[in-house]
Structure formats: C-alpha cells, structure tokens
Scaffold this motif. Structure first.
Motif, PDB file in Angstrom:
ATOM      1  N   ILE A 168       0.844  -1.193   0.000  1.00 20.42           N
ATOM      2  CA  ILE A 168       0.000   0.000   0.000  1.00 20.42           C
ATOM      3  C   ILE A 168       0.883   1.247   0.000  1.00 20.42           C
ATOM      4  CG2 ILE A 168      -1.819   1.264   1.220  1.00 20.42           C
ATOM      5  CD1 ILE A 168      -2.664  -1.418   2.463  1.00 20.42           C
ATOM      6  N   LYS A 169       1.946   1.225   0.798  1.00 18.46           N
ATOM      7  CA  LYS A 169       2.882   2.347   0.802  1.00 18.46           C
ATOM      8  C   LYS A 169       3.437   2.571  -0.603  1.00 18.46           C
ATOM      9  CE  LYS A 169       7.287   4.007   2.614  1.00 18.46           C
ATOM     10  NZ  LYS A 169       8.112   4.151   3.811  1.00 18.46           N
ATOM     11  N   LYS A 170       3.858   1.510  -1.266  1.00 18.56           N
ATOM     12  CA  LYS A 170       4.421   1.641  -2.607  1.00 18.56           C
ATOM     13  C   LYS A 170       3.416   2.267  -3.568  1.00 18.56           C
ATOM     14  CE  LYS A 170       7.895  -2.043  -2.776  1.00 18.56           C
ATOM     15  NZ  LYS A 170       8.291  -3.302  -3.468  1.00 18.56           N
ATOM     16  N   ARG A 171       2.173   1.828  -3.494  1.00 13.95           N
ATOM     17  CA  ARG A 171       1.140   2.393  -4.367  1.00 13.95           C
ATOM     18  C   ARG A 171       0.938   3.874  -4.092  1.00 13.95           C
ATOM     19  NH1 ARG A 171      -3.734  -0.592  -2.748  1.00 13.95           N
ATOM     20  NH2 ARG A 171      -4.772   0.963  -4.040  1.00 13.95           N
ATOM     21  N   ALA A 172       0.966   4.252  -2.819  1.00 11.62           N
ATOM     22  CA  ALA A 172       0.772   5.655  -2.462  1.00 11.62           C
ATOM     23  C   ALA A 172       1.932   6.516  -2.960  1.00 11.62           C
ATOM     24  CB  ALA A 172       0.617   5.793  -0.952  1.00 11.62           C
ATOM     25  N   VAL A 173       3.149   6.008  -2.814  1.00 10.41           N
ATOM     26  CA  VAL A 173       4.313   6.754  -3.305  1.00 10.41           C
ATOM     27  C   VAL A 173       4.238   6.902  -4.824  1.00 10.41           C
ATOM     28  CG1 VAL A 173       6.817   6.697  -3.593  1.00 10.41           C
ATOM     29  CG2 VAL A 173       5.806   6.103  -1.380  1.00 10.41           C
ATOM     30  N   LEU A 174       3.927   5.825  -5.506  1.00 11.86           N
ATOM     31  CA  LEU A 174       3.893   5.836  -6.968  1.00 11.86           C
ATOM     32  C   LEU A 174       2.713   6.617  -7.530  1.00 11.86           C
ATOM     33  CD1 LEU A 174       5.057   2.188  -7.705  1.00 11.86           C
ATOM     34  CD2 LEU A 174       6.367   4.300  -7.979  1.00 11.86           C
ATOM     35  N   ALA A 175       1.753   6.962  -6.669  1.00 10.26           N
ATOM     36  CA  ALA A 175       0.654   7.832  -7.110  1.00 10.26           C
ATOM     37  C   ALA A 175       1.180   9.212  -7.498  1.00 10.26           C
ATOM     38  CB  ALA A 175      -0.402   7.960  -6.010  1.00 10.26           C
ATOM     39  N   HIS A 176       2.363   9.564  -6.996  1.00  7.59           N
ATOM     40  CA  HIS A 176       2.982  10.843  -7.335  1.00  7.59           C
ATOM     41  C   HIS A 176       3.769  10.668  -8.637  1.00  7.59           C
ATOM     42  CE1 HIS A 176       1.939  12.809  -3.511  1.00  7.59           C
ATOM     43  NE2 HIS A 176       2.074  11.586  -3.004  1.00  7.59           N
ATOM     44  N   VAL A 177       3.031  10.477  -9.708  1.00  8.14           N
ATOM     45  CA  VAL A 177       3.610  10.151 -11.009  1.00  8.14           C
ATOM     46  C   VAL A 177       4.582  11.227 -11.468  1.00  8.14           C
ATOM     47  CG1 VAL A 177       3.080   9.747 -13.443  1.00  8.14           C
ATOM     48  CG2 VAL A 177       1.606   8.785 -11.658  1.00  8.14           C
ATOM     49  N   SER A 178       4.219  12.492 -11.279  1.00  4.65           N
ATOM     50  CA  SER A 178       5.064  13.581 -11.782  1.00  4.65           C
ATOM     51  C   SER A 178       6.422  13.626 -11.109  1.00  4.65           C
ATOM     52  CB  SER A 178       4.356  14.924 -11.590  1.00  4.65           C
ATOM     53  OG  SER A 178       4.213  15.241 -10.211  1.00  4.65           O
ATOM     54  N   GLN A 179       6.544  13.040  -9.929  1.00  2.23           N
ATOM     55  CA  GLN A 179       7.805  13.091  -9.207  1.00  2.23           C
ATOM     56  C   GLN A 179       8.663  11.845  -9.402  1.00  2.23           C
ATOM     57  OE1 GLN A 179       8.424  16.157  -7.661  1.00  2.23           O
ATOM     58  NE2 GLN A 179       6.570  16.403  -8.903  1.00  2.23           N
ATOM     59  N   PHE A 180       8.039  10.684  -9.537  1.00  2.00           N
ATOM     60  CA  PHE A 180       8.801   9.438  -9.490  1.00  2.00           C
ATOM     61  C   PHE A 180       8.801   8.624 -10.782  1.00  2.00           C
ATOM     62  CE2 PHE A 180       7.373  10.207  -5.033  1.00  2.00           C
ATOM     63  CZ  PHE A 180       8.619  10.561  -4.542  1.00  2.00           C
ATOM     64  N   ALA A 181       7.917   8.958 -11.703  1.00  3.07           N
ATOM     65  CA  ALA A 181       7.875   8.194 -12.955  1.00  3.07           C
ATOM     66  C   ALA A 181       8.955   8.682 -13.924  1.00  3.07           C
ATOM     67  CB  ALA A 181       6.504   8.325 -13.601  1.00  3.07           C
ATOM     68  N   HIS A 182       9.597   7.735 -14.576  1.00  2.43           N
ATOM     69  CA  HIS A 182      10.631   8.075 -15.562  1.00  2.43           C
ATOM     70  C   HIS A 182       9.980   8.038 -16.944  1.00  2.43           C
ATOM     71  CE1 HIS A 182      14.728   8.640 -16.972  1.00  2.43           C
ATOM     72  NE2 HIS A 182      14.551   7.655 -17.849  1.00  2.43           N
ATOM     73  N   ARG A 183       9.577   9.208 -17.415  1.00  2.00           N
ATOM     74  CA  ARG A 183       8.879   9.305 -18.692  1.00  2.00           C
ATOM     75  C   ARG A 183       9.547  10.362 -19.565  1.00  2.00           C
ATOM     76  NH1 ARG A 183       2.445   9.284 -16.933  1.00  2.00           N
ATOM     77  NH2 ARG A 183       2.392   7.156 -16.083  1.00  2.00           N
ATOM     78  N   PRO A 184       9.394  10.237 -20.904  1.00  2.00           N
ATOM     79  CA  PRO A 184      10.040  11.195 -21.809  1.00  2.00           C
ATOM     80  C   PRO A 184       9.628  12.639 -21.568  1.00  2.00           C
ATOM     81  CG  PRO A 184       9.250   9.278 -23.018  1.00  2.00           C
ATOM     82  CD  PRO A 184       8.711   9.149 -21.633  1.00  2.00           C
ATOM     83  N   GLU A 185       8.386  12.853 -21.131  1.00  2.00           N
ATOM     84  CA  GLU A 185       7.915  14.231 -20.937  1.00  2.00           C
ATOM     85  C   GLU A 185       8.426  14.880 -19.654  1.00  2.00           C
ATOM     86  OE1 GLU A 185       4.320  11.632 -19.552  1.00  2.00           O
ATOM     87  OE2 GLU A 185       6.024  11.502 -20.939  1.00  2.00           O
ATOM     88  N   PHE A 186       9.084  14.101 -18.783  1.00  2.00           N
ATOM     89  CA  PHE A 186       9.609  14.639 -17.532  1.00  2.00           C
ATOM     90  C   PHE A 186      11.115  14.849 -17.619  1.00  2.00           C
ATOM     91  CE2 PHE A 186       6.034  12.069 -15.349  1.00  2.00           C
ATOM     92  CZ  PHE A 186       5.129  13.108 -15.545  1.00  2.00           C
ATOM     93  N   SER A 187      11.593  15.911 -17.024  1.00  2.00           N
ATOM     94  CA  SER A 187      13.031  16.111 -16.902  1.00  2.00           C
ATOM     95  C   SER A 187      13.592  15.086 -15.918  1.00  2.00           C
ATOM     96  CB  SER A 187      13.332  17.522 -16.396  1.00  2.00           C
ATOM     97  OG  SER A 187      12.850  18.499 -17.298  1.00  2.00           O
ATOM     98  N   GLN A 188      14.802  14.622 -16.162  1.00  2.00           N
ATOM     99  CA  GLN A 188      15.419  13.660 -15.254  1.00  2.00           C
ATOM    100  C   GLN A 188      15.874  14.375 -13.993  1.00  2.00           C
ATOM    101  OE1 GLN A 188      18.072  10.770 -16.962  1.00  2.00           O
ATOM    102  NE2 GLN A 188      19.262  10.590 -15.078  1.00  2.00           N
ATOM    103  N   THR A 189      15.521  13.801 -12.848  1.00  2.00           N
ATOM    104  CA  THR A 189      15.874  14.389 -11.560  1.00  2.00           C
ATOM    105  C   THR A 189      16.389  13.308 -10.613  1.00  2.00           C
ATOM    106  OG1 THR A 189      13.720  14.052 -10.487  1.00  2.00           O
ATOM    107  CG2 THR A 189      13.978  16.046 -11.853  1.00  2.00           C
ATOM    108  N   PHE A 190      16.827  13.745  -9.439  1.00  2.00           N
ATOM    109  CA  PHE A 190      17.261  12.840  -8.376  1.00  2.00           C
ATOM    110  C   PHE A 190      16.151  11.860  -8.009  1.00  2.00           C
ATOM    111  CE2 PHE A 190      17.300  12.278  -3.672  1.00  2.00           C
ATOM    112  CZ  PHE A 190      18.429  11.494  -3.565  1.00  2.00           C
ATOM    113  N   LEU A 191      14.900  12.293  -8.150  1.00  2.00           N
ATOM    114  CA  LEU A 191      13.767  11.478  -7.723  1.00  2.00           C
ATOM    115  C   LEU A 191      13.370  10.406  -8.732  1.00  2.00           C
ATOM    116  CD1 LEU A 191      11.430  14.233  -6.222  1.00  2.00           C
ATOM    117  CD2 LEU A 191      13.027  12.747  -4.998  1.00  2.00           C
ATOM    118  N   ASN A 192      13.542  10.668 -10.024  1.00  2.00           N
ATOM    119  CA  ASN A 192      13.030   9.726 -11.013  1.00  2.00           C
ATOM    120  C   ASN A 192      14.116   9.013 -11.821  1.00  2.00           C
ATOM    121  OD1 ASN A 192      13.906  11.497 -13.039  1.00  2.00           O
ATOM    122  ND2 ASN A 192      11.856  12.347 -13.409  1.00  2.00           N
ATOM    123  N   GLU A 193      15.374   9.158 -11.377  1.00  2.00           N
ATOM    124  CA  GLU A 193      16.446   8.567 -12.175  1.00  2.00           C
ATOM    125  C   GLU A 193      16.631   7.062 -11.911  1.00  2.00           C
ATOM    126  OE1 GLU A 193      19.322   7.640 -10.234  1.00  2.00           O
ATOM    127  OE2 GLU A 193      18.218   8.348  -8.506  1.00  2.00           O
ATOM    128  N   GLY A 194      15.821   6.505 -11.031  1.00  2.00           N
ATOM    129  CA  GLY A 194      15.818   5.057 -10.890  1.00  2.00           C
ATOM    130  C   GLY A 194      16.324   4.506  -9.572  1.00  2.00           C
TER     131      GLY A 194
END
Length: 235
Positions: A168-194
């Motif tokens: 459940i914690k993992k799902r809640a964290v991953l709900a913050h797509v703009s911060q943690f998802a690695h997608r082409p439309e997002f700039s690479q950051t400390f949070l989404n670099e993997g």
C-alpha cells in the motif's frame, strides 16, 4: 476537518508517503483516524504543475485511507518560523485534536524537511498556550510529537512493523507520477532517475531487519518514554 488520532506533516505533497506511508496504512486499517498535512504545494519541483501534484496527493490519500489531506500553502522553499506559519499549524492541531503527530527528522538532505520539523515543533508547543489563537479551542497540545526519516536516518526510538502494508505504501508513493515516474515528458531528476525509490525501500528493509521483520519504519521521540512497569513491553 474531523478529529483524528494521528496527524502527519510533510513539507511537500509526497513526503509523508515516502517517510511513513506504511504506518499510516496500518493505522487506518486498524480503525484509527489519520489526517495528512502538507506545508507547501511543492511548486518548486522540477516536474509537475500545482494542479497535478494536488491530484496526485489526493489519490495517495485515498490509497492510504486517511480521513483528510490539507495543504497550508506555505511557499515552497519558504518554510520559515513566522508567527503566521506557526499559527497555521496551531489551528490545524486545535481543530483536528490528534493524540500523536509526526513530522520530518531534524537532519535531512533537503532544508525544507528540516524546517518543516522545526515549524511543527513550534506549533506543537504554541498549541498549548492560552494567548495563541485563544478563540480556537480546546487549547491543548497533542500527547506526543514524533519525528520520521526521509533522506537521512539515525537510530530510532522505536520501529513499526509495516510488512503487511508495504504494498500500500508503494502504491501511495507511486501515485505521485510527476515526481517518481521516468517518462520522456519529464526532466530527469534525483527522484526519477531510478535509484531514489530503491533507497526508500532499502531504509525500510534495514529498519525491518532491526526488529526481525521484513519492512519497518523508524520514529524518534525527543523525550524519554515513560512506562508504567517493564512488563508492558510484552505483547
């Protein structure tokens, strides 16, 4: 806003989930009422608009089962110990009347996390003062103020077993797509670099190992914990 048993504070809309999402999921599944308070809208983040971040925050709230989520709209990178900001925290504490509150640990990589903990501590103390917002009653402090870890950990006062609720914690964290998802439309950051999400899990695995469980979340009490007698330690 309704009364709650436990009230968690974070500097940004994803801090609570990353720090103690498992504990909140556990408390709500056990029947306790939990409220979430974000101090800022996280508008200084590289990715995500304010509207996106608020939508993600409410989705995470629903996943965790919290009773409400409120944003105090203090400027991101501007969490200062002003009378106005302290009174915002006092108002929340008086209206929600939590028994226990939690905010970030006093040492962290991000200055906003450190300042969030300091601001909540100021509000915690001021909530018990008659001359601070005397029109909002009851005038009393929560019973306990806890600190939780984000990017820097230390020796906790106690660890909560969150193994059963970690998905459940993992799902809640991953709900913050703009911060943690690695997608082409997002700039690479400390949070989404993997690696960032892996670091969170590594920390929680480490705390879990300290109590003989798979996953744990550590908390710090700044004062000694009083026990009636040693046998209350036995489940």
């Amino acid at each position: 806003m309704e009364k709650v048993d436990f009230l968690a504070f974070g500097a940004h809309p994803d801090d609570i989930e990353c720090g103690i999402g498992g504990t909140i999921a556990k408390l709500t599944r056990l029947g306790y009422k939990v409220g979430l308070v974000d101090l800022t809208l996280g508008e200084m983040a590289t990715n995500g608009t304010i509207e996106q971040r608020q939508d993600e925050a409410y989705k995470a709230m629903e996943i965790l089962g919290a009773s409400f989520r409120i944003n105090l709209e203090i400027p991101d990178r501007g969490i200062n110990l002003t009378p106005e900001n302290i009174e915002k925290v006092v108002e929340i504490l008086r209206k929600a009347q939590p028994k226990v509150i939690a905010a970030p640990y006093w040492v962290d990589r991000h200055p906003d996390h450190e300042r969030a903990g300091s601001l909540v501590k100021e509000g915690f103390f001021s909530a018990g003062l008659n001359k601070v917002l005397p029109e909002i009653k009851p005038i009393k402090r929560p019973e306990k103020y806890l600190r939780y870890f984000l990017t820097i950990s230390a020796t906790p006062s106690f660890v909560v077993d969150v193994t059963e609720y970690y998905s459940i914690k993992k799902r809640a964290v991953l709900a913050h797509v703009s911060q943690f998802a690695h997608r082409p439309e997002f700039s690479q950051t400390f949070l989404n670099e993997g690696q960032f999400l892996g670091r969170i899990e590594s920390r929680d695995l480490f705390f879990g190992a300290q109590i003989g469980k798979r996953y744990g979340e550590g908390f710090v009490l700044q004062e000694l914990l009083e026990l009636e007698h040693p046998l209350v330690l036995i489940k």
